[in-house]
Design a protein around this motif. Sequence first.
Motif, mmCIF file in Angstrom:
data_model
loop_
_atom_site.group_PDB
_atom_site.id
_atom_site.type_symbol
_atom_site.label_atom_id
_atom_site.label_comp_id
_atom_site.label_asym_id
_atom_site.label_seq_id
_atom_site.Cartn_x
_atom_site.Cartn_y
_atom_site.Cartn_z
ATOM 1 N N THR A 164 -5.844 -3.715 -0.592
ATOM 2 C CA THR A 164 -4.959 -4.134 0.498
ATOM 3 C C THR A 164 -5.704 -5.011 1.494
ATOM 4 O O THR A 164 -5.188 -6.047 1.944
ATOM 5 C CB THR A 164 -4.380 -2.906 1.209
ATOM 6 O OG1 THR A 164 -3.683 -2.087 0.265
ATOM 7 C CG2 THR A 164 -3.424 -3.312 2.306
ATOM 8 N N VAL A 191 1.173 6.744 -6.745
ATOM 9 C CA VAL A 191 0.002 7.559 -7.066
ATOM 10 C C VAL A 191 0.287 9.036 -6.798
ATOM 11 O O VAL A 191 -0.088 9.915 -7.593
ATOM 12 C CB VAL A 191 -1.217 7.064 -6.253
ATOM 13 C CG1 VAL A 191 -2.362 8.061 -6.336
ATOM 14 C CG2 VAL A 191 -1.678 5.710 -6.768
ATOM 15 N N VAL A 233 -7.141 1.460 -3.383
ATOM 16 C CA VAL A 233 -5.915 0.870 -2.842
ATOM 17 C C VAL A 233 -6.172 0.289 -1.460
ATOM 18 O O VAL A 233 -5.688 -0.802 -1.121
ATOM 19 C CB VAL A 233 -4.785 1.925 -2.815
ATOM 20 C CG1 VAL A 233 -3.565 1.386 -2.078
ATOM 21 C CG2 VAL A 233 -4.405 2.328 -4.229
ATOM 22 N N SER A 234 -6.963 0.978 -0.659
ATOM 23 C CA SER A 234 -7.309 0.463 0.672
ATOM 24 C C SER A 234 -8.123 -0.824 0.562
ATOM 25 O O SER A 234 -7.901 -1.784 1.310
ATOM 26 C CB SER A 234 -8.090 1.520 1.450
ATOM 27 O OG SER A 234 -7.345 2.703 1.595
ATOM 28 N N SER A 238 0.823 -1.217 0.000
ATOM 29 C CA SER A 238 0.000 0.000 0.000
ATOM 30 C C SER A 238 0.853 1.261 0.000
ATOM 31 O O SER A 238 0.518 2.246 -0.680
ATOM 32 C CB SER A 238 -0.942 -0.014 1.210
ATOM 33 O OG SER A 238 -0.198 -0.117 2.423
ATOM 34 N N VAL A 285 2.343 1.712 -3.564
ATOM 35 C CA VAL A 285 1.331 2.116 -4.545
ATOM 36 C C VAL A 285 0.906 3.566 -4.322
ATOM 37 O O VAL A 285 0.764 4.351 -5.273
ATOM 38 C CB VAL A 285 0.128 1.164 -4.484
ATOM 39 C CG1 VAL A 285 -1.018 1.670 -5.359
ATOM 40 C CG2 VAL A 285 0.531 -0.230 -4.933
ATOM 41 N N MET A 286 0.719 3.964 -3.057
ATOM 42 C CA MET A 286 0.296 5.332 -2.795
ATOM 43 C C MET A 286 1.404 6.346 -3.101
ATOM 44 O O MET A 286 1.122 7.463 -3.540
ATOM 45 C CB MET A 286 -0.159 5.463 -1.338
ATOM 46 C CG MET A 286 -1.470 4.755 -1.024
ATOM 47 S SD MET A 286 -2.794 5.099 -2.205
ATOM 48 C CE MET A 286 -2.942 6.874 -2.085
ATOM 49 N N VAL A 298 -3.009 1.090 5.954
ATOM 50 C CA VAL A 298 -3.452 2.031 4.917
ATOM 51 C C VAL A 298 -3.326 3.500 5.338
ATOM 52 O O VAL A 298 -2.967 4.341 4.493
ATOM 53 C CB VAL A 298 -4.882 1.685 4.440
ATOM 54 C CG1 VAL A 298 -4.893 0.387 3.670
ATOM 55 C CG2 VAL A 298 -5.856 1.616 5.588
#
Length: 199
Positions: free
Chosen positions: A114, A88, A110-111, A81, A84-85, A130
Amino acid sequence: MEQYRTRTPQPGQRARTAGGPAAGTGAPGRTPGRAPLGPPVPAGEAAAVYQVAARPAPPFVLALRRLPQPRLTSLGGGLFSAAVMFLVGCLDWLIFDGSPAVYGVLFLPVSAVTALWVRPADLVSAPISVPIAFAFGIVPIAGGSGGIGGQAMAVVTALALHAGWLYGGTLVAGVIASVRKLRLMGRRTARPAGPGPRR
């Protein structure tokens, strides 16, 4: 004198006479001692049951089944997570000039992913990892200047201003993890117990 004729019964008539229904055995044509299996099912009900059983799953469910389903540990889910964030956030800074709305909207799926990919033993870690990923990924779009102190203050300010997206993604992860945990507990309860230990 009159003589009465005696007619000799034929073999077929003798067999029918001997195999006729005895008293108290029920209606002719039924085998004694065998009860009917049950009332016949109407043809309409059988067709309806067949149609319900053969109904395909919705396209959304089929699309979810085709997705990969890895099993991440608590550390793996947090790293996934966060990575990925952060990606992003970088793309948001490059393409949308650091739009908080775009970052917050993309934080929700995404949350969810995950929470879906964490293995059952580490479900409690999904709502914890998250928010950390949200704070880590917001660094590229938080702005700020003046070294590490100014950057940290910018991150804290961005988290305070966009706390709604943070709470929303955490809620999504928590709900999905709770549903998965309840389903897992239900399967364990419905599973029949094995044979006891031998003495």
